[in-house]
Design a protein around this motif. Structure first.
Motif, PDB file in Angstrom:
ATOM      1  N   LYS A  15       0.831  -1.205   0.000  1.00 36.85           N
ATOM      2  CA  LYS A  15       0.000   0.000   0.000  1.00 36.85           C
ATOM      3  C   LYS A  15       0.869   1.260   0.000  1.00 36.85           C
ATOM      4  CE  LYS A  15      -3.340   2.833   2.257  1.00 36.85           C
ATOM      5  NZ  LYS A  15      -4.335   3.070   3.283  1.00 36.85           N
ATOM      6  N   ARG A  16       1.904   1.262   0.873  1.00 38.41           N
ATOM      7  CA  ARG A  16       2.751   2.449   1.048  1.00 38.41           C
ATOM      8  C   ARG A  16       3.419   2.860  -0.263  1.00 38.41           C
ATOM      9  NH1 ARG A  16       5.426   0.126   4.982  1.00 38.41           N
ATOM     10  NH2 ARG A  16       7.445  -0.290   4.007  1.00 38.41           N
ATOM     11  N   ARG A  17       3.879   1.879  -1.022  1.00 36.73           N
ATOM     12  CA  ARG A  17       4.618   2.169  -2.258  1.00 36.73           C
ATOM     13  C   ARG A  17       3.724   2.171  -3.494  1.00 36.73           C
ATOM     14  NH1 ARG A  17       6.926   5.191  -0.756  1.00 36.73           N
ATOM     15  NH2 ARG A  17       8.313   4.879   1.005  1.00 36.73           N
ATOM     16  N   GLY A  18       2.424   1.909  -3.327  1.00 36.22           N
ATOM     17  CA  GLY A  18       1.524   1.997  -4.485  1.00 36.22           C
ATOM     18  C   GLY A  18       1.527   0.754  -5.353  1.00 36.22           C
ATOM     19  N   PHE A  21      -3.793  -1.566  -3.518  1.00 34.11           N
ATOM     20  CA  PHE A  21      -4.704  -0.928  -2.562  1.00 34.11           C
ATOM     21  C   PHE A  21      -5.952  -1.792  -2.409  1.00 34.11           C
ATOM     22  CE2 PHE A  21      -3.066   2.862  -5.103  1.00 34.11           C
ATOM     23  CZ  PHE A  21      -2.028   3.158  -4.225  1.00 34.11           C
ATOM     24  N   GLY A  37      -2.026  -0.302  -7.827  1.00 30.97           N
ATOM     25  CA  GLY A  37      -1.597   1.091  -7.909  1.00 30.97           C
ATOM     26  C   GLY A  37      -0.508   1.285  -8.956  1.00 30.97           C
ATOM     27  N   PRO A  38       0.087   2.498  -9.003  1.00 25.95           N
ATOM     28  CA  PRO A  38       1.055   2.832 -10.051  1.00 25.95           C
ATOM     29  C   PRO A  38       2.190   1.818 -10.223  1.00 25.95           C
ATOM     30  CG  PRO A  38       0.439   4.801  -8.863  1.00 25.95           C
ATOM     31  CD  PRO A  38      -0.216   3.658  -8.138  1.00 25.95           C
ATOM     32  N   HIS A 370      17.534  12.178 -16.435  1.00 21.96           N
ATOM     33  CA  HIS A 370      16.206  11.543 -16.408  1.00 21.96           C
ATOM     34  C   HIS A 370      15.604  11.513 -17.815  1.00 21.96           C
ATOM     35  CE1 HIS A 370      12.177  10.542 -15.231  1.00 21.96           C
ATOM     36  NE2 HIS A 370      11.703  11.757 -15.320  1.00 21.96           N
ATOM     37  N   ARG A 374      14.881   7.940 -19.933  1.00 27.21           N
ATOM     38  CA  ARG A 374      13.508   7.448 -19.990  1.00 27.21           C
ATOM     39  C   ARG A 374      13.112   6.906 -21.358  1.00 27.21           C
ATOM     40  NH1 ARG A 374      10.026  12.506 -18.554  1.00 27.21           N
ATOM     41  NH2 ARG A 374       8.535  10.836 -18.247  1.00 27.21           N
ATOM     42  N   ASP A 382      13.496  11.956  -8.375  1.00 30.17           N
ATOM     43  CA  ASP A 382      13.055  12.277  -7.012  1.00 30.17           C
ATOM     44  C   ASP A 382      14.045  13.255  -6.384  1.00 30.17           C
ATOM     45  OD1 ASP A 382      11.870  12.370  -4.543  1.00 30.17           O
ATOM     46  OD2 ASP A 382      12.181  10.252  -4.049  1.00 30.17           O
ATOM     47  N   GLY A 384      12.961  14.795  -3.324  1.00 35.37           N
ATOM     48  CA  GLY A 384      12.295  15.100  -2.059  1.00 35.37           C
ATOM     49  C   GLY A 384      12.925  14.422  -0.849  1.00 35.37           C
ATOM     50  N   GLY A 385      13.438  15.191   0.087  1.00 35.50           N
ATOM     51  CA  GLY A 385      13.998  14.623   1.314  1.00 35.50           C
ATOM     52  C   GLY A 385      15.458  14.278   1.166  1.00 35.50           C
ATOM     53  N   ARG A 393      13.258   4.667  -0.301  1.00 35.78           N
ATOM     54  CA  ARG A 393      11.985   4.551  -1.021  1.00 35.78           C
ATOM     55  C   ARG A 393      12.141   3.703  -2.277  1.00 35.78           C
ATOM     56  NH1 ARG A 393      10.725  10.253   0.497  1.00 35.78           N
ATOM     57  NH2 ARG A 393      11.621  11.008  -1.455  1.00 35.78           N
TER      58      ARG A 393
END
Lengths: 443, 443
Positions: A15-18, A21, A37-38, A370, A374, A382, A384-385, A393
């Motif tokens: 769930k946390r990583r998609g 769900f 999920g994704p 990136h 791709r 990413d 973030g953080g 992650r």
């Protein structure tokens, strides 16, 4: 011994990583139905694509098919599902709940959760009655018996009723096969174990049509090929085993059957079946439809009803095998990390791209990388953080490689490539990154 | 003016070449449900893959999803489908059949096929009553009202109820989108026109979440992007048009809506819709679920319920657009040929490989070429019948290139490459074949 906590941690990661769900979660969920999920949709897509490639694209003797979920109701009379696809059920006169008669010891009274329904002083049980596991619905504007149709409980029958059309249009000769990926539905009384047993699920089935007498040889070949396929996918061989059906386990249509089982956290369970279905299916459809479904060998001019060797793999079960097999918890420099050690060939994201910090032109350089990458493989940017959190992650997402743009990059255009499993870090020039990664991904 | 004969010839080709079969044909078929054969499944797969690549893989702002068909029944109360997804129906007291009240002039009494039900002297019609188009079924072992669930009539709701889970796990910020491919079901009263209007169908939907006020800008962008996508696919631009919904055509949830229409043999019809659904969907699900579905902008700290721009494309309708647009009949040297001029990028087979005759080592050489090519693209080997008939079969399959091994091949290892559309023939050395074809396929 079932390890519930390991399943709970896997469900939580999913769930946390998609990946997965609960369906309609904002409405409290719907019984044992799940949404991908994704990351889950990409993982499942990669698994289905790998199966399709090995079954259809790399062979001359197997054709693809995509039959509809809704079929003529006579199909399920011919197949035996209307009469025989049932579970024995009992009702409790005290709590009014319904239970599977053959699994009373595993079930709990929903009104009195601490009590076992089988205990005579709690529940007053009716005699077992047969309950059909097919979902039924009504087609056309009039809701009466004439318009009852079923959601298919297996994809196989869509192959059998199309076998002549496929053979004629594709100019195949026996032996040949038909492969299909699609949804099926079973109104299971006791679904559970996450995406292992669900009411809506996806099957990857291949039905191979052979001359009677050649069936044992083909059966053995397909059993061995399917087992090897899972080993080649990277599943731990010591967690895979074959289980041969004993006489009392065999389905009514089967001459020989093997399950391929995996040792899930909740024990050894089947996720693919290989069955010698004999001429049962085509014989029944011939009888019920009145259409000739036999085959004339163009060389010997002999007529026969083909035997069918079936390989039936659950797509959701395979996804669970892959997730469970890849999940691990490790200590790294005193910190715990959770890793999905997915085979890079089926990992949803192949490369994470990170600027070490959000300044000094690092984000711009990382964006450029990136965009370069791709076109060749799925890449995730990413910023973030902290870099450590971003690595963690992607470890949980099963991403095999991380590319970090740092201070040195701005001087010499080299980047760090971090390997998910070994944690080794290589320094690679940005211009060589695509070929470096393609080589690693191919190996 | 509808051209029925052209549709009949297309349906006939689709069956003959294995694109589309009637479902459960050996049992007389099932109402307006179709199965995709070996070539059809590849064509549809290529179309879906092309859409997914452009929507999900080539963009950073759209995530994929694969939600289940079975959802919580409250979803359809919130969406308005339980109350409003209905057609007005009348019953005939004479013939006992049921008809759509708003389409009486197009329908025939099944008992008296030559009579129009609307004629007062034939049918005695009841007042119109509303009939819900959702297929319903029963989940769990007890068949009562509490367990009623519906087969989803659209995939969109699976996206809305998962929007928070997707946003959180993928770390997206508004504006962003969620894309999904999946089956949906509508109990249409008057399905028809082959795979155009069917009771079971596949949708390719993308829902884009934006801030109120940005919705008009994003709507226009998505409308134009989607139209361009079909032009890039190679659909004849003069057979494509946009149709803006007038005030009385707009759905209850829509602020603005455009259909993308194609001129089928049976007239101009919609195959993709772009809708500004405002905050209706998330607002309703927030109200019915009691869960917060609003969004806080991380920069401005403003809270709002996102607006949704929807692009909703029918996968089966797109397949029909592609087939109808590619179908042509031509005179070649006094003989008629039927050709599917499919865009090579979506053609099921890219290259046919033929030995001119079945002797002198030509089949062996052709097999070698077939095995060389198949690693790079879907290839079909055929040695059955005259070379002319084999070319015609591949013309009908939409295969852009044919490679023929002939007498000269055995001397100098060159082969003939025949171009489906121009009928030009190039002589190419077998060693250069892969790069030659890759270049042509890319162009």
């Amino acid at each position: 011994m079932a390890d519930n906590s390991q399943m709970e941690r896997l469900v939580s990661l999913a769930k946390r990583r998609g990946f997965v769900f609960q369906s309609s979660e904002i409405y409290g969920g719907v019984g044992s139905v799940w949404d991908y999920g994704p990351l889950g949709v990409e993982l499942k897509k990669n698994l289905k694509e790998r199966w399709w490639r090995s079954m259809v694209h790399e062979r001359d003797d197997i054709e693809g098919l995509d039959a509809a979920i809704l079929m003529h109701p006579r199909v399920w009379e011919a197949s035996g599902h209307v009469a025989g696809f049932t579970d024995p059920m009992v009702d409790c006169r005290v709590c009014k709940a319904r239970f599977r008669a053959d699994q009373l010891d595993q079930m709990q009274c929903p009104q009195k959760p601490s009590k076992i329904p089988g205990e005579a002083d709690q529940c007053d049980l009716t005699e077992p009655r047969l309950f059909n596991l097919m979902f039924k619905t009504f087609m056309g504007p009039v809701e009466d018996a004439a318009a009852v149709v079923y959601l298919r409980p297996e994809t196989a029958q869509g192959i059998y009723v199309n076998y002549v059309n496929v053979m004629q249009s594709s100019r195949q000769k026996i032996p040949f096969g038909i492969a299909q990926i699609g949804k099926a539905f079973r109104n299971e009384i006791t679904p559970g174990n996450f995406i292992f047993r669900t009411r809506e699920f996806e099957q990857m089935e291949m039905q191979y049509f052979v001359a009677p007498g050649d069936d044992d040889k083909w059966f053995e070949q397909w059993r061995d090929l399917r087992m090897q396929w899972h080993v080649d996918l990277g599943i731990a061989p010591d967690k895979l085993r074959l289980h041969q059906h004993s006489a009392d386990e065999l389905a009514h249509y089967a001459k020989v059957a093997f399950d391929i089982e995996y040792e899930f956290p909740f024990g050894w369970q089947e996720f693919e079946g290989i069955h010698n279905r004999t001429d049962f299916d085509l014989g029944r459809h011939q009888e019920y439809s009145g259409k000739r479904l036999d085959y004339m060998d163009p060389v010997t001019k002999e007529r026969f009803t083909p035997y069918i060797i079936e390989t039936s793999l659950g797509a959701d079960r395979l996804a669970l095998v892959v997730l469970a097999d890849a999940y691990r918890e490790e200590q790294v420099k005193g910190e715990e990390r959770v890793v999905l050690g997915l085979n890079p060939a089926v990992a949803p994201i192949k490369v994470g791209v990170f600027p070490l910090v959000k300044k000094d032109g690092m984000p711009e350089f990382a964006h450029r990388i990136h965009n370069d990458l791709r076109g060749s493989f799925p890449t995730f940017y990413d910023d973030g953080g902290s870099i450590g959190r971003r690595y963690r992650r992607q470890d949980e997402a099963g991403t095999p490689f991380g590319v970090t743009v740092d201070g040195q990059t701005l001087e010499d255009e080299t980047v760090t490539v971090r390997h998910r499993d070994t944690l080794a870090q290589d320094r690679v020039h940005a211009d060589q990154l695509v070929s470096y990664l393609l080589e690693k991904l191919a190996g």
